[in-house]
Motif scaffolding. Structure first.
Motif, PDB file in Angstrom:
ATOM      1  N   TYR A  77       0.831  -1.210   0.000  1.00 57.15           N
ATOM      2  CA  TYR A  77       0.000   0.000   0.000  1.00 57.15           C
ATOM      3  C   TYR A  77       0.866   1.260   0.000  1.00 57.15           C
ATOM      4  O   TYR A  77       0.370   2.368  -0.116  1.00 57.15           O
ATOM      5  N   GLY A 120      10.499   6.297   4.173  1.00 59.58           N
ATOM      6  CA  GLY A 120      11.493   5.253   4.090  1.00 59.58           C
ATOM      7  C   GLY A 120      11.713   4.570   5.446  1.00 59.58           C
ATOM      8  O   GLY A 120      10.908   4.695   6.324  1.00 59.58           O
ATOM      9  N   GLU A 121      12.794   3.867   5.515  1.00 62.07           N
ATOM     10  CA  GLU A 121      13.118   3.246   6.797  1.00 62.07           C
ATOM     11  C   GLU A 121      14.283   4.015   7.419  1.00 62.07           C
ATOM     12  O   GLU A 121      15.413   3.942   6.917  1.00 62.07           O
ATOM     13  N   SER A 175       5.879  -0.629  12.809  1.00 63.62           N
ATOM     14  CA  SER A 175       4.781  -1.007  11.916  1.00 63.62           C
ATOM     15  C   SER A 175       4.742  -2.517  11.757  1.00 63.62           C
ATOM     16  O   SER A 175       5.718  -3.117  11.312  1.00 63.62           O
ATOM     17  N   MET A 217      -4.038   5.643   2.862  1.00 61.23           N
ATOM     18  CA  MET A 217      -4.205   6.972   2.261  1.00 61.23           C
ATOM     19  C   MET A 217      -3.762   6.917   0.806  1.00 61.23           C
ATOM     20  O   MET A 217      -2.786   6.237   0.482  1.00 61.23           O
TER      21      MET A 217
HETATM   22  N1  SAM Z   1       9.650   2.370   7.483  1.00 60.13           N
HETATM   23  C1  SAM Z   1       9.008   2.887   8.640  1.00 60.13           C
HETATM   24  C2  SAM Z   1       7.804   2.040   9.008  1.00 60.13           C
HETATM   25  O1  SAM Z   1       7.580   1.002   8.402  1.00 60.13           O
HETATM   26  O2  SAM Z   1       7.116   2.408   9.948  1.00 60.13           O
HETATM   27  C3  SAM Z   1       8.625   4.366   8.580  1.00 60.13           C
HETATM   28  C4  SAM Z   1       8.026   4.894   7.337  1.00 60.13           C
HETATM   29  S1  SAM Z   1       6.436   4.236   6.917  1.00 60.13           S
HETATM   30  C5  SAM Z   1       6.084   5.184   5.463  1.00 60.13           C
HETATM   31  C6  SAM Z   1       5.429   4.943   8.179  1.00 60.13           C
HETATM   32  C7  SAM Z   1       4.032   4.429   8.329  1.00 60.13           C
HETATM   33  O3  SAM Z   1       3.272   4.818   7.210  1.00 60.13           O
HETATM   34  C8  SAM Z   1       3.932   2.923   8.428  1.00 60.13           C
HETATM   35  O4  SAM Z   1       3.155   2.588   9.561  1.00 60.13           O
HETATM   36  C9  SAM Z   1       3.222   2.532   7.159  1.00 60.13           C
HETATM   37  O5  SAM Z   1       2.439   1.402   7.368  1.00 60.13           O
HETATM   38  C10 SAM Z   1       2.388   3.764   6.879  1.00 60.13           C
HETATM   39  N2  SAM Z   1       1.980   3.945   5.491  1.00 60.13           N
HETATM   40  C11 SAM Z   1       2.728   3.913   4.377  1.00 60.13           C
HETATM   41  N3  SAM Z   1       1.994   4.175   3.277  1.00 60.13           N
HETATM   42  C12 SAM Z   1       0.745   4.396   3.712  1.00 60.13           C
HETATM   43  C13 SAM Z   1      -0.480   4.725   3.061  1.00 60.13           C
HETATM   44  N4  SAM Z   1      -0.554   4.907   1.744  1.00 60.13           N
HETATM   45  N5  SAM Z   1      -1.571   4.894   3.833  1.00 60.13           N
HETATM   46  C14 SAM Z   1      -1.509   4.740   5.186  1.00 60.13           C
HETATM   47  N6  SAM Z   1      -0.388   4.442   5.848  1.00 60.13           N
HETATM   48  C15 SAM Z   1       0.730   4.258   5.129  1.00 60.13           C
END
Ligand code: SAM
Length: 329
Positions: A26, A66-67, A120, A190
């Motif tokens: 996603y 990112g991570e 996450s 989102m």
């Molecule tokens: N890599 C880290 C992680 O996995 O938490 C930090 C970045 S990640 C983009 C941060 C959070 O955004 C994660 O909990 C991920 O599941 C969520 N996330 C990423 N894309 C998303 C989307 N399109 N809609 C909702 N949540 C999203």
């Protein structure tokens, strides 16, 4: 920093890299094009930018991506930023991570003054976890989660609610978090960036999830806020909090206190809008921070009222073209 709608900006989220060791379905496309390395700010430049925001009133800093933990030498940034905790200028320095690198870094994070982290975890079933992340290993992530707990970090689990994918696991996730002493937050998907799937197929409104959970768990609305957009309930059976982040079913913009910085120095004043300010040019234009601070003020003066995320059959294009990994989720 006060925006045109009277909201005080006290929270900065920083995507320290748009790269990630996972490719959650996603979040990213399988064959992502990442920001050119030459455009990425050095850790020293990120520190200077964050410190300017702290001087201007930011009380909470979250490193994300990112991570964040795959960025080389990221711990030096964490250690340097923790001087603002020691001075009292900052209330909280925290991190959102997928957990894969926590076995290596949990203790160092705690030693640097980090108290809470968000990890996450979308599934507790190894094969499903691997499918959602495209190649992540649940075992490694759980090792990271437990390393964080052992190091004395408070852990909050973030779970994106995905229709027909993990919706049958919410009870297990709530029970696991209860046993381990973790809070849990569910997030609606989102519409950000092109992915290889139709978001209509993934989208699960949390209003439906909440109704369903109410049939089996005793959930009581509480006023608790963690400084973010989640609304919390107390779960009587586990004694833990459960949060709901509902950008689609319940817009939370009226209380928005945050802005987001990318690893190339672009400031997004709203997760769900395209307007942005380049802070890299004023940062690099001089050694002093006057230009930078003026650019920050100008950007805060343009913070929009809110996003307009919609996921339905009439809205097939993402609301914003960039992926969550660029702006920092
Ligand atoms: N890599 C880290 C992680 O996995 O938490 C930090 C970045 S990640 C983009 C941060 C959070 O955004 C994660 O909990 C991920 O599941 C969520 N996330 C990423 N894309 C998303 C989307 N399109 N809609 C909702 N949540 C999203």
């Amino acid at each position: 920093m006060i925006d045109p709608f009277g909201r005080t900006i006290t929270y900065l989220r920083v995507s320290v890299t748009d790269r990630c060791d996972f490719r959650c379905v996603y979040c990213m496309a399988e064959d992502m094009t990442f920001l050119p390395k030459a455009e990425v700010l050095s850790l020293e430049e990120l520190d200077r930018l964050c410190s300017a925001f702290v001087r201007k009133g930011v009380r909470k800093l979250r490193l994300t991506g990112g991570e964040p933990l795959v960025r080389r030498n990221v711990m030096s940034l964490v250690r340097n930023l923790s001087r603002h905790l020691a001075s009292g200028a900052l209330d909280e320095l925290t991190l959102t991570t997928n957990g894969s690198q926590l076995p290596k870094y949990a203790r160092e994070l705690k030693a640097a003054g980090v108290k809470r982290i968000n990890v996450s975890v979308d599934s507790l079933v190894p094969a499903k976890f691997e499918k959602i992340t495209r190649w992540g290993k649940l075992e490694k992530v759980l090792e990271g989660v437990y390393a964080a707990k052992d190091a004395g970090l408070q852990v909050k689990i973030n779970t994106v609610a995905l229709k027909d994918v993990n919706e049958s696991e919410f009870d297990d996730l709530i029970a696991w978090c209860g046993r381990e002493g973790f809070d849990l937050t569910f997030i609606e998907t989102m519409p950000m960036g092109e992915i290889n799937y139709d978001r209509n197929d993934q989208y699960l409104p949390l209003s439906t999830v909440r109704r369903d959970l109410d049939a089996r768990w005793t959930l009581t609305d509480i006023g608790y806020r963690s400084g973010g957009p989640a609304r919390y309930v107390a779960c009587a059976e586990t004694g833990r909090k459960i949060g709901f982040i509902t950008p689609l079913t319940h817009n939370f913009c009226e209380s928005c206190n945050r802005v987001r910085l990318t690893c190339t120095g672009t400031l997004y004043m709203c997760l769900g809008q395209n307007d942005a300010a380049d802070l890299r040019a004023p940062l690099r234009a001089s050694e002093g921070d006057a230009l930078l601070e003026a650019a920050i003020d100008e950007a805060i003066g343009r913070k929009p009222k809110g996003h307009d995320f919609v996921i339905d059959r009439d809205h097939r294009a993402p609301a914003v073209p960039r992926h969550m990994s660029v702006t920092g989720g």
